[in-house]
Design an enzyme around this catalytic site. Structure first.
Site, short mmCIF file in Angstrom:
data_model
loop_
_atom_site.label_atom_id
_atom_site.label_comp_id
_atom_site.label_asym_id
_atom_site.label_seq_id
_atom_site.Cartn_x
_atom_site.Cartn_y
_atom_site.Cartn_z
N LYS A 187 0.83 -1.20 0.00
CA LYS A 187 0.00 0.00 0.00
C LYS A 187 0.87 1.26 0.00
CE LYS A 187 -3.79 -2.58 2.05
NZ LYS A 187 -4.46 -3.09 3.26
N GLN B 261 -4.32 -1.89 9.55
CA GLN B 261 -4.25 -3.16 8.84
C GLN B 261 -4.98 -4.26 9.62
OE1 GLN B 261 -3.03 -3.74 5.70
NE2 GLN B 261 -3.83 -5.81 5.93
N ASP C 63 -10.67 3.31 4.57
CA ASP C 63 -10.78 1.87 4.38
C ASP C 63 -12.22 1.39 4.60
OD1 ASP C 63 -9.49 -0.52 3.67
OD2 ASP C 63 -9.07 -1.06 5.76
#
Lengths: 282, 282
Positions: free
Chosen positions: B54, B98, B121
């Site tokens: 990423k 994450q 996200d």
């Protein structure tokens, strides 16, 4: 008629009795009753009737209600200000904004003004997400009432195929999410669904929440299915064409006397939950 | 093999190119680049690899990244404090924590620390509810990537029967909600679903998000269906047994090179959305 009727009136009475005991305990403990604030905007007669019914049931069950009535000409800012004031008031445990709030008021913006802890009607984004995630919340009243009714007739949803017809924010959408959290396989049908009769014929449990009288025909229903009819239309009609449906279903909710009474019973139970200890599932 | 492959690598490149142009415009306009903060807890090698990928894609596309790495021994309070600090920092446009955050840290509590505007996200309750209600939000990256991929192959979801296998908070659940908002009929299947092959055989569009290699057998798929495989397992396997599936499907995502590249492309696009103007759908 082969189907057993799922008696929402009786189950609601049982829930009310339990709620009343809890309400009285709260009152004894803290010196004042649990309190539901109702917000009614405009002069729709049906909405006014619903609010009055809720207030009456509060009074019967040891819960105070506080009525706020606003004119149909109110702006979004005026309605949200009224809700914000109730939300800040420590004497108010729960807030119900009667749906639908008349256009041009932004109903969603009004709902989102209610804090999660006081959202006893389960209409905020926070409540919706919590119902999706299975985290503590007040569950939307009609959906939670439906799940209680199914449970009381020993319909264990895990592994069953629940078909929800309708996807409204306060009924179809959350009842599907609650069914998914209860480990059902869940299908959402709605106005764009092709071949609705086939989809309905696959249901172990059909939840009709489409808001159109007798849209769902009895012959579409699988023999032995469980049918929950959340519709309520003039002339005492539901969303399901009952006569044939009752020949095929194993269990069916009457209209009226099925889902309807459960909605108010859950609302008042949620209000007492809020008074007791904040966020707890209905 | 009859199915046309849905090329996620190529579509992701196109999206990256568009994102890069927008990122450069933001940088020119405000004097510093869009910035994605990544939070990695613990030392899982796969998670570390994903975060590095990423960051690399950010650098390639005109977006800064800021890495926060915390030890596996971190408490929930320590991780939420780190996230809160990033959330308060005006130089940070978006925050990625994450997944999975190692136990015993409460991942949900960490996610909820991210403000809606910086949740690029799409993991917070606010984002989930907004995806359900169709209101403005950053959409979860893999679900939004799947919808973009379908759209680019002219699969119009309205009226189609989408069957989602899996109901995880960041993949199965939101991709079903987005499909419902796009007017698909949506069925959620999962580990408690009875007769999974039959449910899968009803899909016009199958979205496999179950996280078990080749659980879904090719012969279960209806001839002419569209198959989206969001799985990625050792040996380059997906959730679908591809060889037979590709004989039956009309369109199918390769693994790798289908859904995977879209996830990161949407993440960075969402970050630039956040930098540009706050909450906008991907």
């Amino acid at each position: 008629m082969n189907a057993q009727l799922m008696d929402g009136t009786r189950l609601a009475q049982q829930l009310h009795a339990e709620t009343r005991r809890r309400a009285d305990a709260v009152t004894l403990n803290r010196g004042h009753r649990p309190c539901l604030a109702t917000v009614l905007v405009g002069d729709d007669p049906a909405s006014a009737t619903y609010v009055r019914m809720k207030q009456r049931r509060c009074a019967e069950n040891g819960v105070d209600s506080r009525a706020v009535t606003l004119p149909a000409s109110s702006t979004t800012a005026e309605v949200t200000a009224a809700v914000r004031s109730l939300d800040a008031d420590p004497m108010v445990d729960g807030i119900l904004v009667q749906h639908p709030v008349p256009v041009p008021v932004d109903e969603r913006a009004v709902f989102e003004t209610i804090s999660h802890a006081k959202d006893v009607d389960g209409v905020t984004s926070a409540s919706l997400a919590a119902m999706a995630l299975g985290t503590p919340t007040h569950r939307s009243c009609t959906p939670a009432g439906i799940l209680r009714l199914l449970d009381s007739y020993a319909v264990a949803l895990s592994g069953l195929h629940v078909v929800v017809v309708g996807r409204s924010e306060i009924l179809g959408l959350p009842v599907g999410l609650l069914s998914l959290c209860a480990d059902a396989t869940v299908t959402y049908c709605h106005s764009h669904t092709q071949d609705l009769p086939t989809q309905i014929g696959r249901a172990d449990v059909l939840i009709a929440a489409v808001g159109r009288p007798q849209l769902i025909r009895g012959e579409w229903i699988r023999a032995g299915a469980v049918v929950v009819d959340a519709g309520y239309h003039p002339g005492g009609l539901g969303d399901v064409e009952t006569a044939t449906a009752a020949e095929r279903a194993r269990l069916i909710t009457p209209v009226p006397g099925g889902v309807g009474p459960m909605t108010i019973a859950v609302l008042i139970s949620n209000t007492v939950d809020a008074a007791e200890r904040g966020l707890v599932s209905a």
